[in-house]
Design a protein around this motif. Sequence first.
Motif, mmCIF file in Angstrom:
data_model
loop_
_atom_site.group_PDB
_atom_site.id
_atom_site.type_symbol
_atom_site.label_atom_id
_atom_site.label_comp_id
_atom_site.label_asym_id
_atom_site.label_seq_id
_atom_site.Cartn_x
_atom_site.Cartn_y
_atom_site.Cartn_z
ATOM 1 N N SER A 72 0.855 -1.199 0.000
ATOM 2 C CA SER A 72 0.000 0.000 0.000
ATOM 3 C C SER A 72 0.884 1.240 0.000
ATOM 4 O O SER A 72 0.885 2.023 0.951
ATOM 5 N N LEU A 73 1.633 1.417 -1.082
ATOM 6 C CA LEU A 73 2.580 2.531 -1.129
ATOM 7 C C LEU A 73 1.886 3.885 -0.981
ATOM 8 O O LEU A 73 2.437 4.813 -0.411
ATOM 9 N N TYR A 74 0.645 3.957 -1.500
ATOM 10 C CA TYR A 74 -0.086 5.226 -1.405
ATOM 11 C C TYR A 74 -0.278 5.657 0.051
ATOM 12 O O TYR A 74 -0.409 6.829 0.351
ATOM 13 N N ALA A 75 -0.328 4.658 0.952
ATOM 14 C CA ALA A 75 -0.564 4.973 2.365
ATOM 15 C C ALA A 75 0.728 5.356 3.079
ATOM 16 O O ALA A 75 0.696 5.785 4.225
#
Lengths: 303, 171
Positions: A72-75
């Motif tokens: 979950s790189l966006y997080a």
Amino acid sequence: MEPWDFLPRRWKEKVQQLGPKHLANVEEVRFRLDRPVLCYGPNWSKALGDPEHDVLRQQDLDELVSILADHSLYARVEELRHAYLTLPGGHRVGIAGRAVWRDGVLSTMTDITGLNFRRAQDVYGAAQKVLNLFDTTQPIPSLLIAAPPRCGKTTLLRDLARHLSDGGERVAVVDERSELAGFYRGHYGFWLGMHTDVLDAWPKAEGIMAAIRTLGPDWVVVDEIGGPEDLQAVARALQAGVGVLASIHAGSYQQLEAIADPDLKGIRVSALFPAVAVISRRFGPGTVEELWQGHQQVWRLAS
Amino acid sequence: MAIGLMKLFGAVLTVLSAWYLGHLMAKPYRLRITALEQGIGILGQLRPEIGWHHRILATAFERASRPFPAWQSMAHSLAERIGEHDTDFASAFRQALQCVPGLWEQDLVVWNELGHVLGQSAAEFQLNHLQAAEMELTRLLHEARSQGLKTARLTETLVSLAGLALVIVLI
């Protein structure tokens, strides 16, 4: 849990093959592109697996980052922007790679070339060596801990915060990089005392001001100050009668004297704090070398 | 008298069996509609979980699936697989999808494509991917409702009628 418990099984098993003697004091595990994985202890380093053949490829590093970020790189963009990822238990993974700029602002990282798994230490009583240097009949003055990297600044600061809090003082910890409290998905990695509030992931200067305005602390604790806005916020806190415990990167008191903020009319960072402790790792992390009060060296460790 | 009662019992049993058989044969159509409806509901819930709360995918799926029983075991399985730190997201997602009853091959294609792009970029791109998948799944749901439901009802009716016809012939 140890930081390498979050690695894929094949790497975790290789770390565990180091044996109990090395495992007990591993400080870092470093993954670097086109090189073998290296483990570092206090006075040793060791390659994992076969150094000739077990070299890392870009694909391995990308996979590792994805797993560490729970896919979950966006997080985790804010952490990536600051070149690290926090793990449960207060551990941290430093990241080397290519910066991605967007509209003139560093937005994230790509092409990861290195990962540094650092084991966070929580040493109860680590602050005692510093506390023993002060007059126990007087309140502890605001204190700046100066040291080069990997000398135990954060461990010391954490234990000082815990000591003050357990002594009944209201402590606000401004934890920009989630290192002091090790906050991760709703849980603290470290116990910081009964009377401690944590401002997690707040920029230091904003966090200090928010703590003063809203949390009514007796003490503000902040790690690795350095920017002009940090120094201004510290000055405001001290003016407001709030004690400040802070750390800074500096190898000696003389180096510290050179750090000044023009916006504070040239006030030196060393002049902001009534007391400055200089730390090294000469006899292990957290070795107190010198204590300065009012520009006077009041204590020095025998060489 | 006893023979008459047995005939009546046999007739009722045959009609009920035929109705149940028809219901079983129509089940995949109905299950698919439920899976698609709830899947689209999950995508709607995922948007704030990802776009606003910036929750990690495993947690986002677990929270989003709470009102949708057909997807709860999938979300649980996904969280477990990711927690093992030993798999890529697309594989974990593909395997977890097997826990959802009723998805058809063409539905799985859309979900697996989503599994390949989820988590790999900034939140705004995630939202775009979610929206695209939602549109495609809505189209499939519409198709399932208009065609599949019709087929399901027809199957149920035909098999039930066949049972009734059998009873009439036997009597």
